[in-house]
Design a protein around this motif. Sequence first.
Motif, short mmCIF file in Angstrom:
data_model
loop_
_atom_site.label_atom_id
_atom_site.label_comp_id
_atom_site.label_asym_id
_atom_site.label_seq_id
_atom_site.Cartn_x
_atom_site.Cartn_y
_atom_site.Cartn_z
N VAL A 94 0.95 -1.29 -0.10
CA VAL A 94 -0.12 -0.19 -0.02
C VAL A 94 0.84 1.21 0.09
O VAL A 94 2.08 1.20 0.56
N ALA A 95 0.46 2.31 -0.73
CA ALA A 95 1.07 3.41 -0.71
C ALA A 95 0.51 4.81 0.05
O ALA A 95 -0.61 4.97 -0.01
N HIS A 96 1.24 5.72 0.57
CA HIS A 96 0.78 6.58 1.12
C HIS A 96 1.20 8.09 0.72
O HIS A 96 2.15 8.07 0.10
N ILE A 97 0.71 9.12 1.25
CA ILE A 97 0.96 10.36 1.14
C ILE A 97 1.80 10.99 2.08
O ILE A 97 2.99 11.45 2.14
N ASP A 98 1.17 10.88 3.45
CA ASP A 98 1.92 11.05 4.69
C ASP A 98 2.33 9.92 5.37
O ASP A 98 1.29 9.11 5.87
N GLY A 99 3.50 9.68 5.78
CA GLY A 99 3.92 8.50 6.52
C GLY A 99 3.15 8.32 7.69
O GLY A 99 2.94 7.23 8.19
N SER A 100 3.42 9.55 8.51
CA SER A 100 2.82 9.32 9.89
C SER A 100 1.29 9.04 10.08
O SER A 100 0.77 8.26 10.74
N LEU A 101 0.73 9.62 9.31
CA LEU A 101 -0.68 9.43 8.92
C LEU A 101 -1.15 7.91 8.56
O LEU A 101 -2.12 7.29 8.94
N ALA A 102 -0.06 7.42 7.69
CA ALA A 102 -0.38 5.97 7.23
C ALA A 102 -0.13 5.09 8.37
O ALA A 102 -0.91 4.13 8.51
N ASP A 103 0.85 5.47 9.13
CA ASP A 103 1.20 4.73 10.28
C ASP A 103 -0.01 4.48 11.39
O ASP A 103 -0.61 3.49 11.83
N ALA A 104 -0.64 5.62 11.42
CA ALA A 104 -1.77 5.90 12.45
C ALA A 104 -3.02 5.12 11.79
O ALA A 104 -3.86 4.36 12.67
N ALA A 105 -3.20 5.14 10.39
CA ALA A 105 -4.33 4.48 9.74
C ALA A 105 -4.18 3.15 9.95
O ALA A 105 -5.24 2.24 10.29
N LEU A 106 -3.07 2.16 9.61
CA LEU A 106 -2.68 1.08 9.83
C LEU A 106 -3.23 0.76 11.31
O LEU A 106 -3.55 -0.57 11.56
N GLU A 107 -2.80 1.55 12.41
CA GLU A 107 -3.07 1.15 13.72
C GLU A 107 -4.46 0.96 14.13
O GLU A 107 -5.17 0.41 14.55
N MET A 108 -5.05 1.88 13.45
CA MET A 108 -6.66 2.03 13.20
C MET A 108 -7.16 0.78 13.09
O MET A 108 -8.18 0.18 13.31
N MET A 109 -6.62 0.23 11.70
CA MET A 109 -7.34 -0.85 11.17
C MET A 109 -6.89 -2.04 11.81
O MET A 109 -7.93 -2.76 12.04
N ARG A 110 -6.04 -2.16 12.69
CA ARG A 110 -5.61 -3.23 13.40
C ARG A 110 -6.71 -3.23 14.67
O ARG A 110 -7.20 -4.16 15.31
N ARG A 111 -6.54 -2.11 15.48
CA ARG A 111 -7.46 -2.00 16.78
C ARG A 111 -8.87 -1.83 16.37
O ARG A 111 -9.53 -2.52 17.20
N ASN A 112 -9.30 -1.00 15.47
CA ASN A 112 -10.83 -0.85 15.63
C ASN A 112 -11.59 -1.67 14.88
O ASN A 112 -12.64 -1.84 14.57
#
Length: 200
Positions: free
Chosen positions: A155-173
């Motif tokens: 998967v590709a991102h625009i903003d690395g920090s937001l991408a990391d947060a998004a992946l964490e949300m996918m895992r947790r939520n």
Amino acid sequence: MSDDRVVRRGKTAVIVIDMVNTYDHPDAERLLPSVREALPVLVELLHRARECRVPVIYVNDNFGEWRSHHGELVDAALDGPHADLVEPIRPDGSSLFVVKARHSIFYETPLAYLLRQLGVDQVVLCGQVTEQCVLYSALDAHIRHLSVTVPTDAVAHIDGSLADAALEMMRRNMGARTVRAKEIAFDTGPGREAPGAMRN
């Protein structure tokens, strides 16, 4: 003992999000390096999926061109300045294609119906953008009771920090599995063992 990495054939689809792209938008220059990094991983993942006869479904923005069908979208991307990012993952004759207009692959599209028709209950989401379309699509898949896997290097991102947060949300939520693409072993069918898989 079962291996959590194994993705079972017949109930799984690989969904390629927004990779048929002209990259004619304001965030393109920030996105392109990540796309280039993810592309070879995605190519290899699609190759393995097709070898195992796992359905590959492209769900793609229509760029606001409501008169365009999927073939025209592919042609436009291949005629653009970043055809090298599209050619390696262009849909083949076995691929399915769904056009979307908003972030989620499910919003006002026939995808949910298509997945039901295919008997799919697990989706592997790859493509772009991690913190936008991939995130919202993972949420919509989760609320439809689909099991979600996101290969973090496909998967590709625009903003690395937001991408990391998004992946964490996918895992947790959303209960998503976030793994490296090489950790995904598609089931190769009865009597054949998936690469890297443990016997049940």
